[in-house]
Design a protein around this motif. Sequence first.
Motif, PDB file in Angstrom:
ATOM      1  N   VAL A  26      61.223  16.352 129.717  1.00  0.00           N
ATOM      2  CA  VAL A  26      62.205  17.366 130.113  1.00  0.00           C
ATOM      3  C   VAL A  26      62.451  18.347 128.965  1.00  0.00           C
ATOM      4  CG1 VAL A  26      64.592  17.724 130.841  1.00  0.00           C
ATOM      5  CG2 VAL A  26      63.245  15.893 131.844  1.00  0.00           C
ATOM      6  N   ILE A  75      62.346  19.518 138.136  1.00  0.00           N
ATOM      7  CA  ILE A  75      62.973  20.098 136.946  1.00  0.00           C
ATOM      8  C   ILE A  75      62.156  21.283 136.451  1.00  0.00           C
ATOM      9  CG2 ILE A  75      63.685  19.633 134.559  1.00  0.00           C
ATOM     10  CD1 ILE A  75      64.196  16.739 135.407  1.00  0.00           C
ATOM     11  N   GLN A 115      63.528  25.069 136.343  1.00  0.00           N
ATOM     12  CA  GLN A 115      63.559  25.735 135.045  1.00  0.00           C
ATOM     13  C   GLN A 115      62.747  27.033 135.074  1.00  0.00           C
ATOM     14  OE1 GLN A 115      65.007  23.898 131.993  1.00  0.00           O
ATOM     15  NE2 GLN A 115      65.150  26.075 131.560  1.00  0.00           N
ATOM     16  N   VAL A 118      70.466  25.941 131.483  1.00  0.00           N
ATOM     17  CA  VAL A 118      69.866  25.020 132.451  1.00  0.00           C
ATOM     18  C   VAL A 118      69.021  23.968 131.727  1.00  0.00           C
ATOM     19  CG1 VAL A 118      68.196  24.868 134.344  1.00  0.00           C
ATOM     20  CG2 VAL A 118      69.907  26.667 134.344  1.00  0.00           C
ATOM     21  N   ASN A 144      69.598  20.036 131.924  1.00  0.00           N
ATOM     22  CA  ASN A 144      68.517  19.142 132.370  1.00  0.00           C
ATOM     23  C   ASN A 144      68.324  17.985 131.396  1.00  0.00           C
ATOM     24  OD1 ASN A 144      67.807  20.399 134.763  1.00  0.00           O
ATOM     25  ND2 ASN A 144      66.320  21.762 133.784  1.00  0.00           N
ATOM     26  N   THR A 148      69.081  14.120 132.228  1.00  0.00           N
ATOM     27  CA  THR A 148      67.995  13.145 132.123  1.00  0.00           C
ATOM     28  C   THR A 148      68.378  12.028 131.158  1.00  0.00           C
ATOM     29  OG1 THR A 148      66.452  14.959 132.457  1.00  0.00           O
ATOM     30  CG2 THR A 148      65.527  12.890 131.686  1.00  0.00           C
ATOM     31  N   TRP A 181      67.087  14.234 138.291  1.00  0.00           N
ATOM     32  CA  TRP A 181      66.971  14.005 136.849  1.00  0.00           C
ATOM     33  C   TRP A 181      66.696  12.526 136.559  1.00  0.00           C
ATOM     34  CZ3 TRP A 181      70.572  17.093 139.187  1.00  0.00           C
ATOM     35  CH2 TRP A 181      70.451  18.467 138.923  1.00  0.00           C
TER      36      TRP A 181
END
Lengths: 236, 311
Positions: A68, A156, A160, A176, A180, A184, A196
């Motif tokens: 992530v 994700i 993004q 963002v 994220n 996560t 997530w």
Amino acid sequence: MMGKLLRVELMKIRRKGFWFLTFLGPIGVVALQVVNYSVRWDYLRTLSDDHWLFYLENVSGFTPLALVLGIAILTSFMASIENETNAWKQLLALPVRKTSVYLAKFTVLSGLLFLASVLLCLATLVYGLTLDFGGGVPIIELLEYSFYPFFAALPILALQLWVAMVSENQGWPITVGVLNVILTYSAFSLPDWAFWKWPTLLNSWEEPMYSGLMGLGVGLVIYMVGMMDFVRRDVK
Amino acid sequence: MGLEVIEVEYIVETKNLTKKFGKETAVEGLNMKIPRGEIYGFLGPNGAGKTTTIRMLLGLMKPTSGSVHVFGKDLKRDKLNILRKVGSLVENPSYYPHLTAYENLEAMRKIVGCEKARIHEVLEIVGLTHAAHKKVKGFSLGMRQRLGIAQALLNRPELLILDEPTNGLDPSGIIEVRNLIRSLPRQYGMTVLISSHLLSEIEQVATTVGIVSKGKLIYQDSIESLRRHSQHHIAFRVSHGERAWRSLMAAGIKTQFQGDLVTLSDQTDDATVATAVRALVQDQIAVYRVEEERRTLEEIFLQMTTKERAV
């Protein structure tokens, strides 16, 4: 047209650190286990009977976070290529479809992340073999732990990329990205529907494949919505 | 194959082109017509809607209403085919600073699909051959502008759209670019749209002029007709404004006066000015100043917009 655009995108990511990050991520994740196992292998040995599986679980503890983080950084790099001098107007005044441009960006990013997954798989295997766990290598589990997180993280990535491609203020993609990563990080306390949580491959069915499949499906949906929004908007 | 040689009268034609951003109207009912082979000067103050119009011509923005036809084709339906034959430089040049000038053009060439030798050709045209393999990051503003023009020329466009192309160039660069633009219709049969907020910039290259103000096209005609609008006038600062006005009237010269300022605008040739001065001196009116005033673009705008209101 896609072939041309992909070649152009690959050309544009030169000298931007994309390849470095793609290698750094998986090698970093395995390097943490190198530290872990060299310091306290004697202790870890006592925690489980199946040393290989235990090792894979240890590795995959850091995979979602690295993935992530990688998505946030690579995506913002990707959008910055055009945002830096507002090259969108230059690129999109050429005979190209906006959908193709969006797809090319997504393809390059997911390609890099997939490559990172391949490297993760290889690095995990190589270090695991040096540890002399005994017994055969659990190939299926190794592949699952290496590649399901990639598919599970597609929502994700799609989210993004969408935010990065349409935001005039680059503060939004950063916000963002941070959210994220935080979500996560706290995946264990999230419900099953929150995507997530999916890169951790944990779900109440105890079937990692479901996390990967849901990621692929929902990722495609968010990708489509993001692409339609990008096409609909006037060029910055 | 007779159907394919239909001569298109206008390379660019917009009908009632309108763009609104929320409540604000940026472009309103614009009917732009650019004949083939012309250099169309698109004039207007900053914020008048020039760039918005250009963005709509390139399909970067969707019009709120109205239509754009380029090469006689509807931009909405034939966008990719049209853009294949258009080169553009919109506002500030866009480039990838971490790549070299050559790589920037190569990235573009891959998409437009011309041969590699063309890259050297356009670099030569804009005088950047020596910097071809340097990163654009280190370029001066003028060099970046040249690169922008090179990018616009890369696909041998039939229509070249240049938004403020001389921005940031030094005087010799401005002259080079001006000469280049002037040669394009003759040498390559290009039609050129060039925008600027400076009349002086436009009047040296353009053959047709369109003036936009507050989103409306308030004037569109040949450069010759515009020149008549921008005629200069002669102002006399005198001791007695009204007496001067009468005495010049008696001498057959029409003027306007305001306070001690008498303005001569219809005939400004040397002979008339000499006659006027002689008449004033003979009538014992002291002449303090004789000044030539060239009307600025702003004044022409003002005159044109007030005229429009009166109609």
